[in-house]
Write an enzyme that holds these catalytic residues in place. Structure first.
Site, mmCIF file in Angstrom:
data_model
loop_
_atom_site.group_PDB
_atom_site.id
_atom_site.type_symbol
_atom_site.label_atom_id
_atom_site.label_comp_id
_atom_site.label_asym_id
_atom_site.label_seq_id
_atom_site.Cartn_x
_atom_site.Cartn_y
_atom_site.Cartn_z
ATOM 1 N N SER A 117 -20.193 -23.625 -19.130
ATOM 2 C CA SER A 117 -19.211 -23.823 -18.064
ATOM 3 C C SER A 117 -19.499 -22.888 -16.891
ATOM 4 C CB SER A 117 -17.803 -23.638 -18.637
ATOM 5 O OG SER A 117 -16.822 -24.177 -17.782
ATOM 6 N N ASP A 121 -15.778 -34.803 -22.369
ATOM 7 C CA ASP A 121 -15.493 -33.674 -21.476
ATOM 8 C C ASP A 121 -14.780 -34.160 -20.213
ATOM 9 O OD1 ASP A 121 -15.521 -31.362 -19.940
ATOM 10 O OD2 ASP A 121 -17.597 -30.849 -20.428
ATOM 11 N N HIS A 178 -15.513 -30.311 -23.906
ATOM 12 C CA HIS A 178 -16.119 -29.315 -23.026
ATOM 13 C C HIS A 178 -16.853 -28.203 -23.776
ATOM 14 C CE1 HIS A 178 -16.654 -27.381 -19.185
ATOM 15 N NE2 HIS A 178 -15.993 -26.288 -19.551
#
Length: 261
Positions: free
Chosen positions: A82, A207, A235
Protein backbone atom coordinates in the site's frame (compact mmCIF):
# COMPACT_ATOMS: atom_id res chain seq x y z
CA UNK A 1 16.24 8.95 17.09
CA UNK A 2 16.64 5.87 14.89
CA UNK A 3 13.74 4.03 13.31
CA UNK A 4 12.63 0.76 14.84
CA UNK A 5 13.51 -2.17 12.57
CA UNK A 6 12.96 -5.75 13.72
CA UNK A 7 15.45 -8.12 12.10
CA UNK A 8 14.63 -11.83 11.92
CA UNK A 9 16.02 -14.85 10.05
CA UNK A 10 19.06 -15.67 7.95
CA UNK A 11 19.81 -15.31 4.26
CA UNK A 12 19.49 -12.56 1.64
CA UNK A 13 18.16 -9.27 3.02
CA UNK A 14 14.43 -8.66 2.45
CA UNK A 15 13.02 -5.32 3.67
CA UNK A 16 9.27 -5.03 4.36
CA UNK A 17 7.46 -1.67 4.41
CA UNK A 18 3.95 -1.54 5.91
CA UNK A 19 0.99 0.59 4.85
CA UNK A 20 -0.81 3.65 6.22
CA UNK A 21 -1.89 3.67 9.86
CA UNK A 22 -0.18 0.40 10.76
CA UNK A 23 3.30 -0.83 11.72
CA UNK A 24 5.78 -3.64 11.18
CA UNK A 25 3.71 -6.10 13.24
CA UNK A 26 1.37 -6.43 10.26
CA UNK A 27 3.68 -9.02 8.64
CA UNK A 28 3.29 -11.63 11.39
CA UNK A 29 1.38 -14.12 9.22
CA UNK A 30 4.22 -14.45 6.69
CA UNK A 31 7.26 -14.05 8.95
CA UNK A 32 7.39 -17.77 9.91
CA UNK A 33 7.09 -18.70 6.23
CA UNK A 34 9.91 -16.43 5.07
CA UNK A 35 12.43 -16.30 7.89
CA UNK A 36 14.03 -19.69 7.08
CA UNK A 37 15.07 -18.26 3.71
CA UNK A 38 15.67 -14.52 4.21
CA UNK A 39 17.00 -12.00 6.68
CA UNK A 40 13.81 -9.99 7.23
CA UNK A 41 13.91 -6.29 8.09
CA UNK A 42 10.47 -5.35 9.45
CA UNK A 43 10.39 -1.56 9.43
CA UNK A 44 8.20 0.71 11.53
CA UNK A 45 8.00 3.71 9.18
CA UNK A 46 8.72 7.17 10.65
CA UNK A 47 5.86 8.25 12.90
CA UNK A 48 4.36 4.75 13.14
CA UNK A 49 4.59 2.07 15.84
CA UNK A 50 7.88 2.12 17.75
CA UNK A 51 9.14 4.78 15.29
CA UNK A 52 6.40 7.15 16.46
CA UNK A 53 8.93 9.75 17.65
CA UNK A 54 11.05 9.72 14.49
CA UNK A 55 10.53 13.16 12.95
CA UNK A 56 11.30 13.95 9.31
CA UNK A 57 12.19 17.46 8.08
CA UNK A 58 9.29 17.41 5.62
CA UNK A 59 6.64 15.03 4.28
CA UNK A 60 7.75 14.64 0.65
CA UNK A 61 7.84 11.07 -0.67
CA UNK A 62 11.58 11.39 -1.33
CA UNK A 63 12.14 12.30 2.33
CA UNK A 64 10.29 9.19 3.50
CA UNK A 65 12.42 7.14 1.11
CA UNK A 66 15.76 8.67 2.14
CA UNK A 67 14.97 8.50 5.86
CA UNK A 68 14.20 4.78 5.68
CA UNK A 69 17.01 3.95 3.25
CA UNK A 70 19.62 5.43 5.59
CA UNK A 71 19.08 2.54 8.02
CA UNK A 72 18.95 -0.35 5.54
CA UNK A 73 21.63 -2.74 4.17
CA UNK A 74 23.80 -1.81 1.19
CA UNK A 75 21.72 -4.00 -1.15
CA UNK A 76 18.44 -5.77 -0.55
CA UNK A 77 15.16 -7.07 -1.91
CA UNK A 78 12.18 -4.87 -1.11
CA UNK A 79 8.50 -5.57 -0.36
CA UNK A 80 6.13 -2.62 -0.05
CA UNK A 81 2.45 -2.78 0.89
CA UNK A 82 0.00 0.00 0.00
CA UNK A 83 1.59 3.32 1.06
CA UNK A 84 4.78 1.36 1.73
CA UNK A 85 4.73 0.47 -1.96
CA UNK A 86 4.95 4.16 -2.90
CA UNK A 87 8.00 4.54 -0.67
CA UNK A 88 9.48 1.36 -2.15
CA UNK A 89 8.97 2.65 -5.70
CA UNK A 90 10.68 5.95 -4.83
CA UNK A 91 13.63 4.03 -3.38
CA UNK A 92 13.97 1.80 -6.44
CA UNK A 93 13.75 4.77 -8.81
CA UNK A 94 16.26 6.93 -6.93
CA UNK A 95 18.70 4.21 -5.84
CA UNK A 96 18.67 1.40 -8.43
CA UNK A 97 22.04 0.07 -7.23
CA UNK A 98 20.59 -0.60 -3.75
CA UNK A 99 17.44 -2.51 -4.71
CA UNK A 100 17.89 -6.01 -6.14
CA UNK A 101 14.24 -6.92 -6.71
CA UNK A 102 10.95 -5.22 -5.89
CA UNK A 103 7.64 -6.72 -4.77
CA UNK A 104 4.56 -4.49 -4.53
CA UNK A 105 1.35 -5.67 -2.89
CA UNK A 106 -1.94 -3.79 -2.67
CA UNK A 107 -0.09 -0.81 -4.08
CA UNK A 108 -0.35 1.58 -7.01
CA UNK A 109 1.85 4.31 -8.49
CA UNK A 110 -1.24 6.54 -8.24
CA UNK A 111 -3.87 5.73 -5.61
CA UNK A 112 -6.22 8.55 -6.57
CA UNK A 113 -8.84 7.87 -9.23
CA UNK A 114 -8.08 9.80 -12.42
CA UNK A 115 -9.49 9.94 -15.94
CA UNK A 116 -8.93 6.44 -17.36
CA UNK A 117 -7.16 5.34 -14.16
CA UNK A 118 -8.88 3.17 -11.51
CA UNK A 119 -8.30 4.20 -7.92
CA UNK A 120 -9.79 5.65 -4.75
CA UNK A 121 -12.47 8.29 -5.21
CA UNK A 122 -11.15 11.71 -4.09
CA UNK A 123 -14.12 12.15 -1.74
CA UNK A 124 -13.12 9.01 0.17
CA UNK A 125 -9.61 10.29 0.86
CA UNK A 126 -10.78 13.80 1.77
CA UNK A 127 -13.36 12.23 4.09
CA UNK A 128 -10.65 10.23 5.84
CA UNK A 129 -8.57 13.37 6.22
CA UNK A 130 -11.44 15.26 7.89
CA UNK A 131 -12.31 12.33 10.16
CA UNK A 132 -8.65 11.93 11.11
CA UNK A 133 -8.60 15.37 12.73
CA UNK A 134 -11.56 14.43 14.96
CA UNK A 135 -10.89 10.80 15.93
CA UNK A 136 -7.64 9.23 14.65
CA UNK A 137 -8.14 5.75 16.13
CA UNK A 138 -11.71 5.40 14.87
CA UNK A 139 -10.60 6.60 11.44
CA UNK A 140 -7.82 4.02 11.26
CA UNK A 141 -10.19 1.23 12.33
CA UNK A 142 -12.64 2.29 9.61
CA UNK A 143 -9.77 2.19 7.12
CA UNK A 144 -8.89 -1.34 8.27
CA UNK A 145 -12.48 -2.44 7.67
CA UNK A 146 -12.55 -0.93 4.17
CA UNK A 147 -9.30 -2.55 3.12
CA UNK A 148 -10.49 -5.97 4.31
CA UNK A 149 -13.86 -5.77 2.53
CA UNK A 150 -14.27 -8.53 -0.02
CA UNK A 151 -11.73 -10.88 1.54
CA UNK A 152 -13.10 -14.37 2.17
CA UNK A 153 -11.80 -14.03 5.76
CA UNK A 154 -12.85 -10.41 6.32
CA UNK A 155 -13.78 -10.67 10.02
CA UNK A 156 -10.59 -12.51 10.91
CA UNK A 157 -8.50 -10.08 8.84
CA UNK A 158 -9.92 -7.02 10.62
CA UNK A 159 -9.51 -8.67 14.03
CA UNK A 160 -5.86 -9.46 13.33
CA UNK A 161 -5.14 -5.98 11.96
CA UNK A 162 -6.63 -4.35 15.05
CA UNK A 163 -4.63 -6.66 17.30
CA UNK A 164 -1.35 -5.82 15.56
CA UNK A 165 -2.18 -2.12 15.62
CA UNK A 166 -2.68 -2.25 19.39
CA UNK A 167 0.60 -4.08 20.03
CA UNK A 168 2.61 -0.92 19.37
CA UNK A 169 2.24 2.82 20.12
CA UNK A 170 -0.38 4.78 18.21
CA UNK A 171 0.88 6.53 15.10
CA UNK A 172 1.79 10.21 15.42
CA UNK A 173 -0.99 12.46 14.08
CA UNK A 174 1.48 14.29 11.82
CA UNK A 175 2.58 10.99 10.25
CA UNK A 176 -1.02 9.93 9.64
CA UNK A 177 -1.79 13.23 7.90
CA UNK A 178 1.42 13.09 5.88
CA UNK A 179 0.68 9.52 4.81
CA UNK A 180 -2.81 10.41 3.63
CA UNK A 181 -1.29 13.30 1.69
CA UNK A 182 0.97 10.83 -0.13
CA UNK A 183 -1.99 8.63 -1.06
CA UNK A 184 -3.91 11.70 -2.26
CA UNK A 185 -1.19 13.41 -4.28
CA UNK A 186 1.63 11.13 -5.44
CA UNK A 187 1.59 10.01 -9.07
CA UNK A 188 4.64 8.01 -10.21
CA UNK A 189 3.13 6.62 -13.42
CA UNK A 190 5.38 8.56 -15.79
CA UNK A 191 8.51 7.36 -13.95
CA UNK A 192 7.82 3.62 -13.89
CA UNK A 193 9.56 2.97 -17.21
CA UNK A 194 12.82 3.95 -15.47
CA UNK A 195 12.72 1.01 -13.04
CA UNK A 196 15.72 -1.26 -13.58
CA UNK A 197 15.04 -4.14 -11.17
CA UNK A 198 12.71 -7.12 -11.61
CA UNK A 199 9.23 -6.25 -10.29
CA UNK A 200 6.37 -8.44 -9.05
CA UNK A 201 2.91 -7.15 -8.17
CA UNK A 202 0.69 -9.22 -5.85
CA UNK A 203 -2.95 -8.11 -5.73
CA UNK A 204 -6.38 -9.11 -4.44
CA UNK A 205 -9.25 -9.12 -6.92
CA UNK A 206 -11.59 -7.86 -4.17
CA UNK A 207 -9.38 -4.87 -3.28
CA UNK A 208 -11.46 -1.68 -3.09
CA UNK A 209 -8.43 0.62 -2.71
CA UNK A 210 -6.33 -0.69 -5.60
CA UNK A 211 -9.03 -2.06 -7.93
CA UNK A 212 -8.31 -5.15 -10.00
CA UNK A 213 -8.88 -2.97 -13.08
CA UNK A 214 -5.61 -1.18 -12.26
CA UNK A 215 -3.46 -4.32 -12.42
CA UNK A 216 -3.01 -4.50 -16.20
CA UNK A 217 -2.34 -0.75 -16.59
CA UNK A 218 0.29 -0.91 -13.83
CA UNK A 219 1.94 -3.94 -15.41
CA UNK A 220 2.09 -2.21 -18.79
CA UNK A 221 3.89 0.78 -17.25
CA UNK A 222 6.63 -1.38 -15.67
CA UNK A 223 8.66 -3.05 -18.40
CA UNK A 224 9.08 -6.78 -17.80
CA UNK A 225 7.03 -6.86 -14.61
CA UNK A 226 4.60 -9.61 -13.77
CA UNK A 227 1.50 -9.77 -11.59
CA UNK A 228 -0.28 -12.33 -9.43
CA UNK A 229 -3.94 -11.76 -8.52
CA UNK A 230 -5.63 -13.75 -5.75
CA UNK A 231 -9.33 -14.09 -6.56
CA UNK A 232 -10.61 -14.14 -2.96
CA UNK A 233 -8.17 -11.62 -1.45
CA UNK A 234 -8.67 -7.90 -0.84
CA UNK A 235 -6.10 -5.20 0.03
CA UNK A 236 -3.86 -7.39 2.22
CA UNK A 237 -3.32 -10.78 0.52
CA UNK A 238 -0.36 -11.55 2.81
CA UNK A 239 -2.83 -11.66 5.72
CA UNK A 240 -5.74 -13.52 4.13
CA UNK A 241 -3.59 -15.88 2.01
CA UNK A 242 -0.16 -16.05 3.70
CA UNK A 243 0.87 -19.41 2.25
CA UNK A 244 0.05 -18.52 -1.36
CA UNK A 245 1.55 -15.07 -0.93
CA UNK A 246 4.83 -16.44 0.43
CA UNK A 247 5.03 -19.02 -2.33
CA UNK A 248 4.52 -16.37 -5.03
CA UNK A 249 7.18 -14.15 -3.45
CA UNK A 250 9.72 -16.95 -3.07
CA UNK A 251 9.12 -18.21 -6.61
CA UNK A 252 9.70 -14.70 -7.98
CA UNK A 253 12.94 -14.26 -6.03
CA UNK A 254 14.20 -17.69 -7.04
CA UNK A 255 13.41 -17.09 -10.72
CA UNK A 256 15.20 -13.74 -10.67
CA UNK A 257 18.44 -14.70 -8.96
CA UNK A 258 20.84 -11.82 -8.36
CA UNK A 259 24.60 -12.25 -8.70
CA UNK A 260 25.97 -11.44 -5.25
CA UNK A 261 29.44 -10.13 -4.49
Amino acid sequence: MNMYIERIGQGPDLVLLHGWGLNGAVWQEIVPLLQPYYRLHLVDLPGFGYSRDVIMPDSRLATWSETVLAELPARFDLLGWSMGGLIALRMALDHPSRINRLILTGSSPCFLRQDNWPGIHPDVLSGFNCALQQNPRKTIERFLAIQSMGSESVKEDVKRLKSWLQQRPDAAPAALSAGLALLSSVDLRTELSQLRCPVLGIYGRQDSLVPAAAVDPIEKLITGSRSVVFAQAAHAPFISHPQQFSEALRQFLEQNEIQRD
